[in-house]
Design an enzyme around this catalytic site. Sequence first.
Site, short mmCIF file in Angstrom:
data_model
loop_
_atom_site.label_atom_id
_atom_site.label_comp_id
_atom_site.label_asym_id
_atom_site.label_seq_id
_atom_site.Cartn_x
_atom_site.Cartn_y
_atom_site.Cartn_z
N GLY A 46 -146.27 -25.37 18.50
CA GLY A 46 -145.21 -24.60 19.15
C GLY A 46 -145.33 -23.15 18.74
N GLN A 51 -143.25 -14.39 17.67
CA GLN A 51 -144.30 -14.63 16.68
C GLN A 51 -145.61 -13.92 17.05
OE1 GLN A 51 -143.67 -19.14 16.58
NE2 GLN A 51 -144.40 -18.71 14.52
N CYS A 97 -145.05 -23.67 9.77
CA CYS A 97 -144.84 -22.60 10.74
C CYS A 97 -146.04 -21.66 10.69
CB CYS A 97 -143.57 -21.84 10.37
SG CYS A 97 -143.23 -20.45 11.47
N LEU A 98 -146.55 -21.28 11.85
CA LEU A 98 -147.71 -20.39 11.87
C LEU A 98 -147.40 -19.03 11.24
CD1 LEU A 98 -149.22 -21.20 15.39
CD2 LEU A 98 -149.85 -22.15 13.17
N HIS A 139 -136.98 -25.79 16.07
CA HIS A 139 -137.68 -24.79 15.24
C HIS A 139 -137.97 -23.52 16.05
CE1 HIS A 139 -140.94 -23.86 12.11
NE2 HIS A 139 -141.22 -23.03 13.08
N GLU A 140 -138.46 -23.71 17.29
CA GLU A 140 -138.83 -22.54 18.11
C GLU A 140 -137.60 -21.78 18.60
OE1 GLU A 140 -141.79 -21.65 17.86
OE2 GLU A 140 -142.57 -23.54 17.11
N HIS A 143 -136.51 -19.49 16.03
CA HIS A 143 -137.29 -18.23 16.01
C HIS A 143 -136.67 -17.21 16.96
CE1 HIS A 143 -140.71 -18.77 13.43
NE2 HIS A 143 -141.11 -19.88 14.02
#
Length: 191
Positions: A46, A51, A97-98, A139-140, A143
Amino acid sequence: MAVLPIYSCFHPLLKKPTTEVKEINDEIKKLVDDMFESMYKADGIGLAANQVGISKSLIVIDINASKDKKHDEPPVTMINPVIEEFSEEEVEYQEGCLSVPKFYEDIERPKLIQIKYYDLDMNEHVREADDLLSRVMQHEVDHLRGIIFTERMSPIKRSLAKSKLKKIQKGLVIPNYPMIGKDGNLLKLKE
Ligand code: ZN
């Protein structure tokens, strides 16, 4: 298509809520393509637009890109997603998380959600999501509101993780994909 560098969770842009997408134009379509490519390159499942440095309410998800390939969900692009309902039941699951390279922690979240979003033709969708898909969507969407998953860790876990997070903040943890550090510079291994 292009691989875009991913912003560290300590970059101020990731603390700032994103703005709504008003119209789908070529720029947005290209951004979506680039986000999928960047996500796959980084082995993510995701990715939110902020990001990759674009403060717009847009996410891409493909849970089939995860290591355990037991999911049967097509990739999805979600424009202006809003979670309308959360189940009372919560579950714990390990998240990464990236934007927080090489850091993983168990996080408790509602198991089921109902989410509203628009697709690339600006058609409205309302759907329920469970398990991993629900997890990634929560999660996204966090963000897009400027929230990083580490903020959802219990105070004890957070204090135990302090030194690891400090290293990430200092730009000392370099992932195997391009990353922008807290000051906006591309991170490089020190020679
Ligand atoms: Zn993330």
